[in-house]
Design a protein around this motif. Structure first.
Motif, PDB file in Angstrom:
ATOM      1  N   GLU A 128       0.829  -1.066  -0.035  1.00 27.61           N
ATOM      2  CA  GLU A 128      -0.004   0.083   0.006  1.00 27.61           C
ATOM      3  C   GLU A 128       0.955   1.244   0.123  1.00 27.61           C
ATOM      4  O   GLU A 128       1.901   1.363   0.614  1.00 27.61           O
ATOM      5  CB  GLU A 128      -0.914  -0.072   1.302  1.00 27.61           C
ATOM      6  N   TYR A 129       0.358   2.321  -0.711  1.00 33.03           N
ATOM      7  CA  TYR A 129       1.050   3.581  -0.813  1.00 33.03           C
ATOM      8  C   TYR A 129       0.009   4.606  -0.409  1.00 33.03           C
ATOM      9  O   TYR A 129      -1.023   4.307  -0.479  1.00 33.03           O
ATOM     10  CB  TYR A 129       2.012   3.995  -2.146  1.00 33.03           C
ATOM     11  N   ASN A 130       0.432   5.756   0.121  1.00 29.29           N
ATOM     12  CA  ASN A 130      -0.128   6.823   0.712  1.00 29.29           C
ATOM     13  C   ASN A 130      -0.089   7.913  -0.202  1.00 29.29           C
ATOM     14  O   ASN A 130       1.226   8.741  -0.310  1.00 29.29           O
ATOM     15  CB  ASN A 130       0.148   7.347   2.145  1.00 29.29           C
ATOM     16  N   SER A 131      -1.151   8.298  -0.943  1.00 28.44           N
ATOM     17  CA  SER A 131      -0.849   9.208  -2.071  1.00 28.44           C
ATOM     18  C   SER A 131      -0.871  10.581  -1.383  1.00 28.44           C
ATOM     19  O   SER A 131      -0.724  11.596  -2.277  1.00 28.44           O
ATOM     20  CB  SER A 131      -2.325   9.256  -3.052  1.00 28.44           C
ATOM     21  N   VAL A 132      -0.966  10.836  -0.365  1.00 30.32           N
ATOM     22  CA  VAL A 132      -1.004  12.119   0.456  1.00 30.32           C
ATOM     23  C   VAL A 132       0.338  12.795   0.293  1.00 30.32           C
ATOM     24  O   VAL A 132       0.408  14.002   0.164  1.00 30.32           O
ATOM     25  CB  VAL A 132      -1.308  12.094   1.792  1.00 30.32           C
ATOM     26  N   TYR A 133       1.371  11.960  -0.109  1.00 19.86           N
ATOM     27  CA  TYR A 133       2.828  12.458   0.131  1.00 19.86           C
ATOM     28  C   TYR A 133       2.957  12.845  -1.444  1.00 19.86           C
ATOM     29  O   TYR A 133       3.946  13.536  -2.000  1.00 19.86           O
ATOM     30  CB  TYR A 133       3.789  11.304   0.182  1.00 19.86           C
ATOM     31  N   GLY A 134       2.048  12.732  -2.418  1.00 18.80           N
ATOM     32  CA  GLY A 134       2.238  13.005  -3.859  1.00 18.80           C
ATOM     33  C   GLY A 134       3.185  12.235  -4.763  1.00 18.80           C
ATOM     34  O   GLY A 134       3.633  11.205  -4.037  1.00 18.80           O
ATOM     35  N   PRO A 135       3.160  12.655  -5.954  1.00 19.50           N
ATOM     36  CA  PRO A 135       4.110  11.571  -6.943  1.00 19.50           C
ATOM     37  C   PRO A 135       5.628  11.597  -6.634  1.00 19.50           C
ATOM     38  O   PRO A 135       6.438  10.821  -7.158  1.00 19.50           O
ATOM     39  CB  PRO A 135       3.596  11.941  -8.286  1.00 19.50           C
ATOM     40  N   GLU A 136       6.160  12.749  -6.085  1.00 17.90           N
ATOM     41  CA  GLU A 136       7.528  12.969  -6.017  1.00 17.90           C
ATOM     42  C   GLU A 136       8.186  12.825  -4.586  1.00 17.90           C
ATOM     43  O   GLU A 136       9.373  12.257  -4.521  1.00 17.90           O
ATOM     44  CB  GLU A 136       7.643  14.355  -6.505  1.00 17.90           C
ATOM     45  N   ARG A 137       7.606  13.230  -3.826  1.00 17.19           N
ATOM     46  CA  ARG A 137       8.281  12.897  -2.223  1.00 17.19           C
ATOM     47  C   ARG A 137       8.767  11.510  -2.122  1.00 17.19           C
ATOM     48  O   ARG A 137       7.821  10.595  -2.326  1.00 17.19           O
ATOM     49  CB  ARG A 137       7.404  13.411  -1.206  1.00 17.19           C
ATOM     50  N   ARG A 138       9.979  11.292  -1.597  1.00 14.67           N
ATOM     51  CA  ARG A 138      10.309   9.928  -0.947  1.00 14.67           C
ATOM     52  C   ARG A 138      10.403  10.011   0.589  1.00 14.67           C
ATOM     53  O   ARG A 138      11.373  10.320   1.015  1.00 14.67           O
ATOM     54  CB  ARG A 138      11.589   9.592  -1.631  1.00 14.67           C
ATOM     55  N   MET A 139       9.140   9.443   1.119  1.00 13.07           N
ATOM     56  CA  MET A 139       8.993   9.702   2.298  1.00 13.07           C
ATOM     57  C   MET A 139       8.067   8.477   3.250  1.00 13.07           C
ATOM     58  O   MET A 139       7.373   7.955   2.289  1.00 13.07           O
ATOM     59  CB  MET A 139       8.835  10.969   2.803  1.00 13.07           C
ATOM     60  N   THR A 140       8.474   8.620   4.438  1.00 14.34           N
ATOM     61  CA  THR A 140       7.374   7.801   5.213  1.00 14.34           C
ATOM     62  C   THR A 140       7.317   8.218   6.410  1.00 14.34           C
ATOM     63  O   THR A 140       7.998   8.957   6.853  1.00 14.34           O
ATOM     64  CB  THR A 140       8.120   6.305   5.032  1.00 14.34           C
ATOM     65  N   ILE A 141       6.739   7.754   7.620  1.00 15.38           N
ATOM     66  CA  ILE A 141       6.311   8.008   9.077  1.00 15.38           C
ATOM     67  C   ILE A 141       7.682   7.555   9.745  1.00 15.38           C
ATOM     68  O   ILE A 141       8.564   6.623   9.287  1.00 15.38           O
ATOM     69  CB  ILE A 141       5.023   7.402   9.655  1.00 15.38           C
ATOM     70  N   GLU A 142       7.976   8.084  10.769  1.00 14.76           N
ATOM     71  CA  GLU A 142       8.895   7.716  11.784  1.00 14.76           C
ATOM     72  C   GLU A 142       8.380   6.074  12.251  1.00 14.76           C
ATOM     73  O   GLU A 142       7.413   6.184  12.373  1.00 14.76           O
ATOM     74  CB  GLU A 142       9.164   8.616  12.790  1.00 14.76           C
ATOM     75  N   TYR A 143       9.362   5.304  12.678  1.00 14.23           N
ATOM     76  CA  TYR A 143       9.035   3.887  13.233  1.00 14.23           C
ATOM     77  C   TYR A 143       8.579   4.146  14.425  1.00 14.23           C
ATOM     78  O   TYR A 143       9.193   4.722  15.471  1.00 14.23           O
ATOM     79  CB  TYR A 143       9.976   3.139  13.000  1.00 14.23           C
ATOM     80  N   GLN A 144       7.326   3.420  14.808  1.00 16.35           N
ATOM     81  CA  GLN A 144       6.761   3.319  16.026  1.00 16.35           C
ATOM     82  C   GLN A 144       6.366   2.029  16.288  1.00 16.35           C
ATOM     83  O   GLN A 144       5.453   1.859  15.393  1.00 16.35           O
ATOM     84  CB  GLN A 144       5.700   4.597  16.423  1.00 16.35           C
ATOM     85  N   PRO A 145       7.084   1.334  17.210  1.00  8.75           N
ATOM     86  CA  PRO A 145       6.442  -0.230  17.236  1.00  8.75           C
ATOM     87  C   PRO A 145       4.874  -0.344  17.439  1.00  8.75           C
ATOM     88  O   PRO A 145       4.379  -1.435  17.035  1.00  8.75           O
ATOM     89  CB  PRO A 145       7.273  -0.666  18.521  1.00  8.75           C
ATOM     90  N   THR A 146       4.430   0.642  18.336  1.00  6.36           N
ATOM     91  CA  THR A 146       2.640   0.177  18.531  1.00  6.36           C
ATOM     92  C   THR A 146       1.838   1.483  17.821  1.00  6.36           C
ATOM     93  O   THR A 146       0.983   1.627  18.040  1.00  6.36           O
ATOM     94  CB  THR A 146       2.555   0.684  20.051  1.00  6.36           C
ATOM     95  N   PHE A 147       2.558   1.782  16.754  1.00  2.76           N
ATOM     96  CA  PHE A 147       1.778   2.758  15.611  1.00  2.76           C
ATOM     97  C   PHE A 147       0.268   2.490  15.298  1.00  2.76           C
ATOM     98  O   PHE A 147       0.183   1.144  14.814  1.00  2.76           O
ATOM     99  CB  PHE A 147       2.461   3.018  14.372  1.00  2.76           C
ATOM    100  N   VAL A 148      -0.792   3.185  15.399  1.00  3.96           N
ATOM    101  CA  VAL A 148      -2.037   2.912  15.059  1.00  3.96           C
ATOM    102  C   VAL A 148      -2.638   4.147  14.209  1.00  3.96           C
ATOM    103  O   VAL A 148      -2.474   5.205  14.794  1.00  3.96           O
ATOM    104  CB  VAL A 148      -2.988   2.580  16.013  1.00  3.96           C
ATOM    105  N   PHE A 149      -2.709   4.184  12.997  1.00  2.00           N
ATOM    106  CA  PHE A 149      -3.072   5.299  12.268  1.00  2.00           C
ATOM    107  C   PHE A 149      -4.164   6.053  12.524  1.00  2.00           C
ATOM    108  O   PHE A 149      -4.235   7.395  12.502  1.00  2.00           O
ATOM    109  CB  PHE A 149      -3.010   5.051  10.650  1.00  2.00           C
ATOM    110  N   THR A 150      -5.031   5.364  13.117  1.00  5.17           N
ATOM    111  CA  THR A 150      -6.423   5.963  13.760  1.00  5.17           C
ATOM    112  C   THR A 150      -6.087   6.925  14.681  1.00  5.17           C
ATOM    113  O   THR A 150      -7.103   7.836  15.281  1.00  5.17           O
ATOM    114  CB  THR A 150      -7.622   4.951  14.035  1.00  5.17           C
ATOM    115  N   GLN A 151      -5.097   6.508  15.696  1.00  5.57           N
ATOM    116  CA  GLN A 151      -4.490   7.373  16.767  1.00  5.57           C
ATOM    117  C   GLN A 151      -3.519   8.309  16.540  1.00  5.57           C
ATOM    118  O   GLN A 151      -3.277   9.162  17.150  1.00  5.57           O
ATOM    119  CB  GLN A 151      -4.482   6.220  17.920  1.00  5.57           C
ATOM    120  N   ALA A 152      -2.830   8.212  15.477  1.00  5.39           N
ATOM    121  CA  ALA A 152      -1.644   8.981  15.139  1.00  5.39           C
ATOM    122  C   ALA A 152      -2.163  10.419  14.815  1.00  5.39           C
ATOM    123  O   ALA A 152      -1.130  11.292  15.262  1.00  5.39           O
ATOM    124  CB  ALA A 152      -0.776   8.328  14.079  1.00  5.39           C
ATOM    125  N   HIS A 153      -2.995  10.777  14.264  1.00  7.14           N
ATOM    126  CA  HIS A 153      -3.602  12.149  13.665  1.00  7.14           C
ATOM    127  C   HIS A 153      -4.948  12.342  13.333  1.00  7.14           C
ATOM    128  O   HIS A 153      -5.723  11.052  12.834  1.00  7.14           O
ATOM    129  CB  HIS A 153      -2.797  12.618  12.484  1.00  7.14           C
TER     130      HIS A 153
END
Length: 277
Positions: A168-193
């Motif tokens: 899966e990719y996240n289109s919010v970053y657009g077609p050019e940015r090469r990026m991801t979130i910081e690693y968090q072992p307990t990350f849950v996206f519904t709670q992150a933002h």
């Protein structure tokens, strides 16, 4: 109550098989255009069709898959392989409730498929390697709405070498940015933002990552959710050279929710912490 749930789930399986078969037959496949490969029986965004064409062009097959983020087994990227194609495989899901549902329904369609309840971290990939029957599955699907990039790195570090990799990719970053979130072992996206937009990897980030591992980019799906990569040694060069896949598509669900394009969506999370790939 469980009996009624099983009946409903089996009805969903029957519908998925019928829908998928009809869509599969209705395709007019052009091997150069992956957008013509798509159909959805169990998958949400045409993944069943893309994986179908890629699998059929493999030089050799072990008829095995691994999926991390398998949900209830009925709505995911490998349900078609398990139920319709009789593949064996390993399903990993973080919700115990969904795991129990899958055990009562789709897992029974295969002789050797297994589903395990596991919240996947970089460290738990060692356990995954022990569970897997093959470390070079035909298909590996990764969709956990969060630490996907960091987990993918751990997968390769552990010695896995899938023939086909769907991420899966996240289109919010657009077609050019090469990026991801910081690693968090307990990350849950519904709670992150509060927007639920802070998760995952950009498509350019994935392309850089897989290129470094010797993989070839194939396409993204028309709904802007998944990217597909292959190990070229398992395909005839003439097939891969001719493929002209979609490079980027806006996530249609996110666009419908926010009614603004990815650049404006990204502004909503621009103050979060990111890692450049």
């Amino acid at each position: 109550m469980n009996y009624l749930l099983d009946v409903r789930d089996r009805q969903r399986i029957a519908i998925a098989l019928s829908k998928g078969a009809a869509m599969m037959l209705a395709r007019n496949i052009d091997l150069k255009q992956p957008s013509t490969w798509e159909f959805s029986g169990f998958s949400q965004n045409g993944e069943d069709g893309i994986l179908d064409v890629l699998r059929k062009n493999l030089k050799c097959s072990n008829r095995y898959f691994i999926e991390i983020g398998a949900a209830d087994g009925i709505e995911n990227n490998t349900g078609w392989l398990l139920v319709a194609e009789k593949y064996n495989g390993l399903l990993i899901e973080g919700s115990q409730q969904l795991v129990e549902r899958a055990r009562r329904t789709v897992v029974g369609y295969s002789i050797g498929a297994e589903i395990h309840n596991m919240f996947v971290t970089k460290e738990s990939i060692r356990d995954l390697k022990v569970l897997a029957m093959h470390h070079d599955p035909d298909v590996f699907s990764l969709d956990i709405d969060g630490n996907d990039y960091h987990i993918a790195q751990a997968i390769f570090d552990a010695g896995f070498r899938p023939k086909i990799f769907a991420v899966e990719y996240n289109s919010v970053y657009g077609p050019e940015r090469r990026m991801t979130i910081e690693y968090q072992p307990t990350f849950v996206f519904t709670q992150a933002h509060p927007t639920h937009l802070y998760y995952g990897v950009s498509i350019s980030g994935w392309r850089r990552f897989f290129e470094q591992h010797g993989y070839r980019f194939v396409t993204v799906d028309r709904n802007g959710v998944n990217g597909f990569f292959v190990d070229p040694k398992h395909f005839d060069a003439s097939f891969l050279v001719g493929v002209n896949g979609l490079a980027f598509v806006e996530n249609q669900s996110q666009y419908k929710k926010f009614r603004i394009p990815n650049e404006q969506q990204f502004a909503l999370i621009a103050d979060q912490k990111f890692v450049t790939i």
